[in-house]
Design a protein around this motif. Structure first.
Motif, PDB file in Angstrom:
ATOM      1  N   PRO A  74      37.192  43.232  23.936  1.00 47.33           N
ATOM      2  CA  PRO A  74      36.004  42.953  23.597  1.00 47.33           C
ATOM      3  C   PRO A  74      35.355  41.926  23.814  1.00 47.33           C
ATOM      4  CG  PRO A  74      37.266  44.121  21.867  1.00 47.33           C
ATOM      5  CD  PRO A  74      38.280  43.650  23.017  1.00 47.33           C
ATOM      6  N   GLN A  75      36.267  40.591  23.810  1.00 43.54           N
ATOM      7  CA  GLN A  75      35.396  39.366  24.162  1.00 43.54           C
ATOM      8  C   GLN A  75      35.586  38.792  25.614  1.00 43.54           C
ATOM      9  OE1 GLN A  75      34.032  37.280  21.603  1.00 43.54           O
ATOM     10  NE2 GLN A  75      34.083  39.155  20.304  1.00 43.54           N
ATOM     11  N   ASP A  76      35.499  39.701  26.639  1.00 41.64           N
ATOM     12  CA  ASP A  76      35.847  39.453  27.934  1.00 41.64           C
ATOM     13  C   ASP A  76      34.245  39.060  28.441  1.00 41.64           C
ATOM     14  OD1 ASP A  76      36.766  39.087  30.558  1.00 41.64           O
ATOM     15  OD2 ASP A  76      35.954  40.828  30.947  1.00 41.64           O
ATOM     16  N   GLU A  77      34.218  37.832  28.495  1.00 39.56           N
ATOM     17  CA  GLU A  77      32.716  37.197  29.167  1.00 39.56           C
ATOM     18  C   GLU A  77      32.251  37.495  30.255  1.00 39.56           C
ATOM     19  OE1 GLU A  77      32.369  34.565  31.137  1.00 39.56           O
ATOM     20  OE2 GLU A  77      34.471  34.010  31.386  1.00 39.56           O
ATOM     21  N   THR A  78      33.351  37.632  31.350  1.00 37.21           N
ATOM     22  CA  THR A  78      33.087  37.981  32.553  1.00 37.21           C
ATOM     23  C   THR A  78      32.480  39.555  32.681  1.00 37.21           C
ATOM     24  OG1 THR A  78      35.267  36.931  33.348  1.00 37.21           O
ATOM     25  CG2 THR A  78      34.312  38.616  34.814  1.00 37.21           C
ATOM     26  N   THR A  79      32.935  40.176  31.926  1.00 37.88           N
ATOM     27  CA  THR A  79      32.398  41.697  31.987  1.00 37.88           C
ATOM     28  C   THR A  79      30.819  41.674  31.752  1.00 37.88           C
ATOM     29  OG1 THR A  79      34.383  42.804  31.466  1.00 37.88           O
ATOM     30  CG2 THR A  79      32.264  44.010  31.218  1.00 37.88           C
ATOM     31  N   TYR A  80      30.476  40.892  30.660  1.00 35.92           N
ATOM     32  CA  TYR A  80      29.072  40.630  30.215  1.00 35.92           C
ATOM     33  C   TYR A  80      28.210  40.064  31.322  1.00 35.92           C
ATOM     34  CZ  TYR A  80      30.180  41.766  25.352  1.00 35.92           C
ATOM     35  OH  TYR A  80      30.523  42.452  24.229  1.00 35.92           O
ATOM     36  N   VAL A  81      28.918  38.872  32.001  1.00 41.44           N
ATOM     37  CA  VAL A  81      27.972  38.179  33.124  1.00 41.44           C
ATOM     38  C   VAL A  81      27.667  39.461  34.058  1.00 41.44           C
ATOM     39  CG1 VAL A  81      28.374  36.486  34.777  1.00 41.44           C
ATOM     40  CG2 VAL A  81      28.854  36.173  32.575  1.00 41.44           C
ATOM     41  N   LEU A  82      28.848  40.283  34.684  1.00 39.31           N
ATOM     42  CA  LEU A  82      28.931  41.159  35.766  1.00 39.31           C
ATOM     43  C   LEU A  82      27.730  42.227  35.255  1.00 39.31           C
ATOM     44  CD1 LEU A  82      32.608  41.754  36.700  1.00 39.31           C
ATOM     45  CD2 LEU A  82      30.921  40.371  37.879  1.00 39.31           C
ATOM     46  N   LEU A  83      27.878  42.494  34.268  1.00 38.90           N
ATOM     47  CA  LEU A  83      26.952  43.384  33.675  1.00 38.90           C
ATOM     48  C   LEU A  83      25.618  43.168  33.726  1.00 38.90           C
ATOM     49  CD1 LEU A  83      26.912  46.396  32.645  1.00 38.90           C
ATOM     50  CD2 LEU A  83      26.901  45.656  30.392  1.00 38.90           C
ATOM     51  N   SER A  84      25.300  41.612  33.292  1.00 40.92           N
ATOM     52  CA  SER A  84      24.150  41.142  33.314  1.00 40.92           C
ATOM     53  C   SER A  84      23.558  41.195  34.759  1.00 40.92           C
ATOM     54  CB  SER A  84      23.990  39.704  32.595  1.00 40.92           C
ATOM     55  OG  SER A  84      22.838  39.057  32.693  1.00 40.92           O
ATOM     56  N   ASN A  85      24.313  40.599  35.744  1.00 42.07           N
ATOM     57  CA  ASN A  85      24.176  40.544  36.944  1.00 42.07           C
ATOM     58  C   ASN A  85      23.681  42.037  37.554  1.00 42.07           C
ATOM     59  OD1 ASN A  85      24.662  38.035  37.262  1.00 42.07           O
ATOM     60  ND2 ASN A  85      26.813  38.203  37.952  1.00 42.07           N
ATOM     61  N   MET A  86      24.342  43.086  37.326  1.00 44.02           N
ATOM     62  CA  MET A  86      23.968  44.407  37.921  1.00 44.02           C
ATOM     63  C   MET A  86      22.541  44.763  37.329  1.00 44.02           C
ATOM     64  SD  MET A  86      25.924  48.106  37.060  1.00 44.02           S
ATOM     65  CE  MET A  86      25.569  47.787  35.212  1.00 44.02           C
ATOM     66  N   TYR A  87      22.224  44.647  36.002  1.00 38.83           N
ATOM     67  CA  TYR A  87      21.099  44.700  35.471  1.00 38.83           C
ATOM     68  C   TYR A  87      19.963  43.920  36.202  1.00 38.83           C
ATOM     69  CZ  TYR A  87      23.119  47.150  31.508  1.00 38.83           C
ATOM     70  OH  TYR A  87      23.695  48.060  30.678  1.00 38.83           O
ATOM     71  N   SER A  88      20.217  42.502  36.422  1.00 40.16           N
ATOM     72  CA  SER A  88      19.381  41.861  37.125  1.00 40.16           C
ATOM     73  C   SER A  88      18.992  42.280  38.564  1.00 40.16           C
ATOM     74  CB  SER A  88      19.910  40.339  37.195  1.00 40.16           C
ATOM     75  OG  SER A  88      19.988  39.800  35.965  1.00 40.16           O
ATOM     76  N   ILE A 106      27.699  38.631  18.895  1.00 42.60           N
ATOM     77  CA  ILE A 106      29.023  38.773  18.673  1.00 42.60           C
ATOM     78  C   ILE A 106      29.651  37.483  18.939  1.00 42.60           C
ATOM     79  CG2 ILE A 106      28.928  41.296  19.055  1.00 42.60           C
ATOM     80  CD1 ILE A 106      29.977  40.945  21.528  1.00 42.60           C
ATOM     81  N   GLY A 107      29.058  36.518  19.331  1.00 42.58           N
ATOM     82  CA  GLY A 107      29.647  35.042  19.697  1.00 42.58           C
ATOM     83  C   GLY A 107      30.410  35.019  20.939  1.00 42.58           C
ATOM     84  N   VAL A 108      30.242  35.931  21.986  1.00 41.71           N
ATOM     85  CA  VAL A 108      30.520  35.614  23.411  1.00 41.71           C
ATOM     86  C   VAL A 108      30.091  34.577  24.157  1.00 41.71           C
ATOM     87  CG1 VAL A 108      31.074  36.956  25.615  1.00 41.71           C
ATOM     88  CG2 VAL A 108      31.140  37.987  23.510  1.00 41.71           C
ATOM     89  N   ARG A 109      30.945  33.482  24.453  1.00 37.69           N
ATOM     90  CA  ARG A 109      30.242  32.378  25.339  1.00 37.69           C
ATOM     91  C   ARG A 109      31.008  32.298  26.436  1.00 37.69           C
ATOM     92  NH1 ARG A 109      28.104  28.417  22.231  1.00 37.69           N
ATOM     93  NH2 ARG A 109      28.518  26.758  23.924  1.00 37.69           N
ATOM     94  N   LYS A 110      30.334  32.040  27.417  1.00 41.54           N
ATOM     95  CA  LYS A 110      30.644  32.108  28.812  1.00 41.54           C
ATOM     96  C   LYS A 110      31.477  30.706  29.152  1.00 41.54           C
ATOM     97  CE  LYS A 110      29.104  32.161  33.786  1.00 41.54           C
ATOM     98  NZ  LYS A 110      29.885  31.096  34.121  1.00 41.54           N
ATOM     99  N   GLU A 111      32.718  30.899  29.512  1.00 43.73           N
ATOM    100  CA  GLU A 111      33.752  29.870  29.875  1.00 43.73           C
ATOM    101  C   GLU A 111      33.037  28.601  30.796  1.00 43.73           C
ATOM    102  OE1 GLU A 111      38.227  29.129  31.787  1.00 43.73           O
ATOM    103  OE2 GLU A 111      37.489  31.219  31.442  1.00 43.73           O
TER     104      GLU A 111
END
Length: 246
Positions: A74-88, A106-111
């Motif tokens: 649930p806290q995998d920031e890489t997936t959020y970034v990849l999903l954001s890139n896909m939407y973009s 939810i407090g997910v922060r990019k490393e």
């Protein structure tokens, strides 16, 4: 593997097949293959499918793949970034905004991005926005030169990869202090012309850094080898060995 060599396939082997099918654009074949895996697919398998969906702009399947990853991690920031890139890439900016809001809630922060380059037997580490390197003046001078040359060569920054809520000009400036660009600038200053530059990075290279490294390799006529968390990227004469798939 089983019949001829007596080797039971591991999740890494299944992931390789998903990547191969995804690279060929056979996304639904990859999804069906995942359904046939005898044990529960790992986040690595679903992340491989997500990467393929980004390349082939399949938003619906990409969203489904991301949801599967986040069920496991649930806290995998890489997936959020990849999903954001896909939407973009698909032009779904409203989805990008909602995703970034969800990350904050939810407090997910990019490393923090870190990159390393070795010069004369000494390893130099760079983080995003680093300012305290002893050779910072020449690094900034090289970055300014690269900024000028790459824009003249037709480079247009992809500011959608910046997850901060700032204006477009600020986003473009933030891209230039990514750790791998700082490491590259230092490498170009310290490395004789024609010699390859080797960079290590702790995260997946962002889409914009990957794009501009191709342009820079053509401008400076030097090979640039980057090892990010996924694979090696060999930039030379304006192309990358990964074929823009990573």
């Amino acid at each position: 593997m089983k019949l001829d060599h007596g080797i039971k396939p591991s999740m890494e082997h299944y992931t390789c097949i998903v990547r191969l099918l995804g690279r060929a654009g056979r996304l639904h074949d990859a999804l069906n293959f995942i359904g046939d895996i005898p044990s529960a697919p790992s986040a690595m398998v679903w992340r491989a499918l997500l990467s393929s969906c980004i390349v082939h702009t399949n938003v619906d399947l990409g969203r489904f793949s991301a949801e599967k990853v986040l069920e496991i991690e649930p806290q995998d920031e890489t997936t959020y970034v990849l999903l954001s890139n896909m939407y973009s890439a698909a032009g779904n900016l409203d989805e990008v905004a909602l995703l970034r809001k969800s990350m904050r809630n939810i407090g997910v922060r990019k490393e923090t991005g870190l990159s390393w380059v070795e010069m004369k037997g000494e390893v130099h580490a760079f983080s995003v926005g680093l300012e305290d390197h002893p050779d910072m003046r020449v690094i900034h001078a090289m970055l300014e030169w690269l900024n000028l040359k790459t824009h003249r060569a037709g480079y247009v920054p992809d500011t959608n990869v910046v997850l901060h809520d700032v204006d477009e000009e600020q986003k473009a400036r933030m891209l230039w202090v990514h750790s791998e660009r700082l490491a590259l600038a230092y490498g170009l200053v310290m490395t004789p012309p024609g010699h390859p530059i080797h960079i290590m990075k702790n995260l997946r290279s962002c889409l914009d850094c990957h794009a501009i490294f191709k342009v820079i390799s053509k401008i400076v006529k030097q090979e640039i080898i980057v090892r990010d968390i996924n694979r090696f990227h060999h930039f030379d004469k304006g192309t990358c060995s990964c074929g823009d798939y990573w």
